[in-house]
Design a protein around this motif. Structure first.
Motif, PDB file in Angstrom:
ATOM      1  N   ALA A 192      49.474  51.058  19.581  1.00  0.00           N
ATOM      2  CA  ALA A 192      48.689  51.277  18.597  1.00  0.00           C
ATOM      3  C   ALA A 192      47.859  49.965  18.024  1.00  0.00           C
ATOM      4  N   ARG A 193      46.890  50.315  17.543  1.00  0.00           N
ATOM      5  CA  ARG A 193      46.009  49.032  17.139  1.00  0.00           C
ATOM      6  C   ARG A 193      45.514  49.477  15.792  1.00  0.00           C
ATOM      7  N   GLY A 194      45.710  48.327  14.760  1.00  0.00           N
ATOM      8  CA  GLY A 194      45.126  48.660  13.464  1.00  0.00           C
ATOM      9  C   GLY A 194      44.090  47.608  13.282  1.00  0.00           C
ATOM     10  N   TYR A 195      43.969  46.546  14.105  1.00  0.00           N
ATOM     11  CA  TYR A 195      43.063  45.625  14.101  1.00  0.00           C
ATOM     12  C   TYR A 195      42.303  45.412  15.473  1.00  0.00           C
ATOM     13  N   LEU A 196      41.226  44.558  15.489  1.00  0.00           N
ATOM     14  CA  LEU A 196      40.464  44.545  16.872  1.00  0.00           C
ATOM     15  C   LEU A 196      40.568  43.128  17.215  1.00  0.00           C
ATOM     16  N   THR A 197      41.287  43.199  18.355  1.00  0.00           N
ATOM     17  CA  THR A 197      41.578  41.913  19.055  1.00  0.00           C
ATOM     18  C   THR A 197      41.872  41.716  20.399  1.00  0.00           C
ATOM     19  N   GLY A 198      41.906  40.882  21.292  1.00  0.00           N
ATOM     20  CA  GLY A 198      42.547  40.955  22.640  1.00  0.00           C
ATOM     21  C   GLY A 198      41.641  41.784  23.608  1.00  0.00           C
ATOM     22  N   SER A 199      42.393  42.550  24.345  1.00  0.00           N
ATOM     23  CA  SER A 199      41.553  43.472  25.213  1.00  0.00           C
ATOM     24  C   SER A 199      40.686  44.455  24.643  1.00  0.00           C
ATOM     25  N   GLY A 200      41.240  44.903  23.547  1.00  0.00           N
ATOM     26  CA  GLY A 200      40.308  45.784  22.904  1.00  0.00           C
ATOM     27  C   GLY A 200      39.264  45.194  22.250  1.00  0.00           C
ATOM     28  N   LEU A 201      38.991  44.002  21.727  1.00  0.00           N
ATOM     29  CA  LEU A 201      37.998  43.518  21.398  1.00  0.00           C
ATOM     30  C   LEU A 201      36.685  43.162  22.606  1.00  0.00           C
ATOM     31  N   ALA A 202      37.394  42.734  23.839  1.00  0.00           N
ATOM     32  CA  ALA A 202      36.487  42.729  24.953  1.00  0.00           C
ATOM     33  C   ALA A 202      35.830  43.922  25.328  1.00  0.00           C
ATOM     34  N   GLU A 203      36.531  44.937  25.192  1.00  0.00           N
ATOM     35  CA  GLU A 203      36.065  46.352  25.666  1.00  0.00           C
ATOM     36  C   GLU A 203      35.079  46.858  24.683  1.00  0.00           C
ATOM     37  N   TYR A 204      35.315  46.558  23.434  1.00  0.00           N
ATOM     38  CA  TYR A 204      34.638  46.801  22.117  1.00  0.00           C
ATOM     39  C   TYR A 204      32.966  46.216  22.383  1.00  0.00           C
ATOM     40  N   ARG A 205      33.211  44.912  22.729  1.00  0.00           N
ATOM     41  CA  ARG A 205      31.938  44.251  22.736  1.00  0.00           C
ATOM     42  C   ARG A 205      30.928  44.668  24.059  1.00  0.00           C
ATOM     43  N   GLU A 206      31.403  45.199  25.030  1.00  0.00           N
ATOM     44  CA  GLU A 206      30.721  46.038  26.275  1.00  0.00           C
ATOM     45  C   GLU A 206      30.153  47.210  25.708  1.00  0.00           C
ATOM     46  N   SER A 207      31.081  48.016  24.890  1.00  0.00           N
ATOM     47  CA  SER A 207      30.602  49.492  25.011  1.00  0.00           C
ATOM     48  C   SER A 207      30.784  50.001  23.706  1.00  0.00           C
ATOM     49  N   GLY A 208      31.278  49.374  22.510  1.00  0.00           N
ATOM     50  CA  GLY A 208      31.423  49.806  21.283  1.00  0.00           C
ATOM     51  C   GLY A 208      32.669  50.743  21.064  1.00  0.00           C
ATOM     52  N   THR A 209      33.636  50.713  22.051  1.00  0.00           N
ATOM     53  CA  THR A 209      34.746  51.825  22.165  1.00  0.00           C
ATOM     54  C   THR A 209      35.702  51.072  22.550  1.00  0.00           C
ATOM     55  N   VAL A 210      37.013  51.627  22.540  1.00  0.00           N
ATOM     56  CA  VAL A 210      38.467  50.959  23.062  1.00  0.00           C
ATOM     57  C   VAL A 210      39.016  52.121  23.617  1.00  0.00           C
ATOM     58  N   THR A 211      39.136  52.215  24.893  1.00  0.00           N
ATOM     59  CA  THR A 211      39.806  53.362  25.594  1.00  0.00           C
ATOM     60  C   THR A 211      38.845  54.607  25.439  1.00  0.00           C
ATOM     61  N   GLY A 212      37.527  54.471  25.296  1.00  0.00           N
ATOM     62  CA  GLY A 212      36.870  55.504  25.005  1.00  0.00           C
ATOM     63  C   GLY A 212      36.791  55.966  23.686  1.00  0.00           C
ATOM     64  N   ILE A 213      37.652  55.699  22.784  1.00  0.00           N
ATOM     65  CA  ILE A 213      37.451  55.770  21.238  1.00  0.00           C
ATOM     66  C   ILE A 213      36.084  55.007  20.472  1.00  0.00           C
ATOM     67  N   PRO A 214      35.317  55.588  20.027  1.00  0.00           N
ATOM     68  CA  PRO A 214      34.316  55.068  19.383  1.00  0.00           C
ATOM     69  C   PRO A 214      34.587  54.254  18.240  1.00  0.00           C
ATOM     70  N   LEU A 215      34.054  52.886  17.907  1.00  0.00           N
ATOM     71  CA  LEU A 215      34.584  52.616  16.684  1.00  0.00           C
ATOM     72  C   LEU A 215      33.064  52.006  16.060  1.00  0.00           C
TER      73      LEU A 215
END
Length: 731
Positions: A541-564
């Motif tokens: 569960a993520r409430g804040y953006l960091t780590g591997s989630g941040l890396a994916e967001y910077r590439e695609s604007g998503t984290v595990t396919g979830i748009p942010l």
């Protein structure tokens, strides 16, 4: 005191050097010695295995103590010849030396004394050898029954190679002992004996094979180190109900029964009983006995001994060691790397000029001990044996001692010189694991930072679907288990998990904790849990953006396919917590972020929905609790399993700890930069800095952690516990 050391090798040079440090020893001499020993003390050209000649030398020169070093003179009865001349001698009689000279005799003694060891068959012909190999299976262990200078053992998966070694021993007029293979790391423990009383030295580990990675044929030993941090915490509980550490286990189950059995047979043992041991999943087992100081372990062990050696050996020789003798040790570590001649161990080349010894010994914390050395007519130092030198390094850490030893090695050269480059490497990398035996529990496996046990037959928990989970102080970073533990880390992980489990249980979440009534040896860092059928996925569960989630967001604007939303930065709070599962990798592998659809395809739609609902519910409850404590819960990883009897979905593993969650201090939280965290970030930062000198992509294990990094990391773990619970960690 005037002392004679009998023998020509590196072990004897180490003994000479240690005796010279004893203020009670006035004179040390050697027979025959070697070129290096001759630089330190007077040497006499006597055949070390000629008991009559050695006894005559002793009588002529008036020695107060004789120390017989090698196995061949001991087996030949040299100690008894000196003893008959009326001079105290440190070393067993020829009859007692059969503990090393005959593997079959040693097995007989161990069986009579009830000493734990590998199952074995003594074979004198090929048919019996074949049957024994088939009985025990591979890996095959075949030992020459006689003395073989540490090189008479073959361990192989190849049945034909095992039979060939046995046949070679038969052809030479000997016999073999074929044993079951013992799993687990090997340890050498020297025990000093006066015939009745015993005192242990510091455990060491040596390296028998010629090449790195334990490849190639056996040698007499290519290096060693001491002490062994990875043995810390090892315990066994025996039939008397008493839990003992490693050394106490060996003394009570191996050394004392063996010495008592030797005395019962009328061959009392005086000298050093070398216990070669395997620390197996079933407990300590004897691999072999030797009846003298091991070479090259002695070079490292005696370098740390602070107790004066001369008086100690004299007390053994005269039966005055006493029942409660203890020894003093210098702080730090000692490592020796053996430099061997070209073609060792087959047909070592001799007569090559050795260069660079002075440069090596000029280094701080470095000593060079001679084994196979001699001099020519011009005084040049020459190679004169297979193992030529042992370069000993000492330091406050194992890494420092290893570094000093290899720096010394780098300054010495001769044609064809060879040495291993991986002495103590596995220990430094944290790659050596032992199974600590706990009362009522059987060790199952060791993960990176935890150990797992199941109920022992006949124990209080026998027949119940439970496991004992023990959190260690080991710490991992960048997929490496580091050699330096973090004190109290295991207690923090366990106690904080238990605190959270209580909060979650009150909120209606089923957890796997059954009891905290655990063995005393692991009190505070262990819990008895339901043995769940674990879901093969990590629930994040993520409430804040960091780590591997941040890396994916910077590439695609998503984290595990979830748009942010656009414009988020490192540390940004998300509009709503999101569920971002990952795969569960095998030990040593990488977890990989996966989409909810991928999770559903793996575990089923219904279970995936249950996991998402439970994970987000737990995160929201925990995030509110953390916020009230002044802590930001950025994200957390949870694991679930099903109760094997009821099918109920149950929260398992550790929960909401600094190892499974990102906790940030709320007072300093500010999106746009990396946040300080209550975990092992100090370790990661140091490893990634130039200060560590470590290249993450090199494939080499990380170095030992400095004291300031250990202290800072420990404090962050403790601070997390204090902030969240409002209490100090219970001791």
């Amino acid at each position: 005191m005037k002392v004679l050391v009998v023998g020509p090798g590196g072990r004897e040079h180490a003994i000479v050097r240690a005796l010279l440090r004893d203020d009670a020893v006035d004179t040390v001499e050697a027979a025959p010695g070697n070129a290096g020993i001759a630089q330190d003390v007077a040497c006499h050209p006597v055949d070390a295995s000629d008991g009559e000649a050695v006894a005559q030398l002793v009588t002529d020169h008036g020695y107060d103590l004789v120390v017989v070093g090698p196995e061949a003179p001991l087996a030949a009865g040299v100690a008894a010849a000196v003893r008959d001349a009326g001079v105290p001698v440190f070393g067993p009689s020829g009859a007692a030396a059969q503990l090393e000279a005959s593997k079959a005799f040693a097995k007989e003694v161990m069986e009579a004394a009830g000493v734990p060891t590998a199952g074995a068959v003594h074979a004198t012909e090929l048919t019996a050898a074949e049957a024994a190999l088939d009985r025990f299976g591979a890996p095959h262990v075949v030992k020459d029954d006689g003395l073989a200078a540490g090189k008479g053992v073959v361990v192989t998966e190849d049945r034909e190679a095992a039979l060939a070694h046995a046949q070679a021993c038969f052809d030479a007029g000997g016999s073999v002992v074929i044993e079951e293979f013992l799993d687990g790391p090997e340890v050498s423990l020297f025990v000093l004996v006066d015939g009745e009383h015993l005192v242990p030295l510091s455990p060491a580990q040596d390296f028998k094979r010629i090449f790195d990675g334990d490849a190639g044929p056996n040698t007499g030993g290519m290096g060693a180190y001491t002490p062994l941090d990875w043995l810390t915490g090892y315990t066994e509980t025996h039939d008397d109900g008493v839990t003992r550490d490693f050394v106490a286990t060996v003394m009570d189950r191996v050394a004392r029964p063996t010495v008592a059995e030797m005395a019962r047979r009328g061959t009392p043992f005086v000298g050093v009983l070398y216990c070669g041991l395997a620390v197996t999943s079933r407990g300590v087992r004897v691999v072999e006995f030797n009846v003298r100081f091991g070479d090259p372990e002695t070079q490292a062990v005696l370098e740390r001994l602070a107790t004066p050696l001369g008086r100690l050996l004299l007390d053994c020789a005269t039966g005055t060691l006493g029942a409660d003798r203890t020894l003093d040790w210098r702080d730090g570590y000692a490592v020796d790397v053996v430099m061997a001649a070209e073609n060792y161990p087959d047909s070592p080349r001799k007569g090559d000029v050795i260069q660079g010894l002075d440069a090596a010994e000029d280094l701080d914390g470095v000593a060079v001990l001679h084994a196979g050395t001699g001099r020519d007519e011009d005084g040049n130092l020459l190679t004169a044996g297979g193992r030529v030198l042992a370069v000993v390094g000492t330091g406050s850490t194992l890494a420092e001692a290893v570094g000093r030893s290899y720096e010394g090695v780098s300054r010495i050269s001769w044609r064809g010189a060879q040495h291993r480059t991986d002495i103590a490497a596995k220990a430094l990398a944290g790659d050596i694991r032992v199974s600590s035996q706990l009362p009522g529990w059987v060790h199952v496996t060791s993960g990176k930072v935890r150990d797992l046990y199941r109920p022992a037959p006949g124990s209080a928990w026998d027949g119940q679907d439970v496991v004992l989970v023990v959190a260690s102080d080991r710490i991992s970073a960048y997929d490496h288990v580091l050699s330096t533990p973090i004190p109290d880390k295991g207690r923090v992980l366990t106690q904080l998990s238990l605190w959270w489990f209580e909060q979650l249980r009150e909120a209606g979440t089923a957890t796997h904790v059954v009891s905290t009534e655990v063995p005393e040896a692991v009190a505070g860092r262990a819990m008895i849990c339901r043995d769940l059928e674990m879901v093969e996925a990590e629930c994040i569960a993520r409430g804040y953006l960091t780590g591997s989630g941040l890396a994916e967001y910077r590439e695609s604007g998503t984290v595990t396919g979830i748009p942010l939303p656009e414009g988020l930065t490192d540390g940004s709070r998300l509009p709503e917590p999101i569920f971002t599962p990952s795969s569960k990798a095998e030990q040593g592998g990488h977890d990989v972020n996966i989409s909810f659809a991928e999770l559903a395809a793996s575990v089923g739609e219904d279970l995936a929905e249950q996991l998402r609902e439970a994970t987000l519910r737990i995160y929201r409850l925990a995030e509110q609790t953390c916020r009230e404590a002044g802590v930001v819960l950025a994200d957390t990883k949870l694991e679930f399993g099903r109760d094997r009897a009821t099918g109920e979905l149950v929260l398992g593993d550790e929960v909401l700890t600094p190892d499974s969650s990102r906790f940030w201090p709320a007072e300093s939280w500010e999106p746009g930069s990396a946040q300080p965290s209550f975990d092992k970030q100090y370790v990661r930062d140091w490893l990634a800095s130039s200060r560590s000198g470590w290249d993450r992509d090199s494939g080499v294990a990380p170095p030992a952690l400095p004291a300031d990094v250990v202290a800072a990391t420990r404090e962050r773990y403790l601070d997390a516990y204090r902030r969240l619970t409002g209490e100090e960690l219970p001791q």
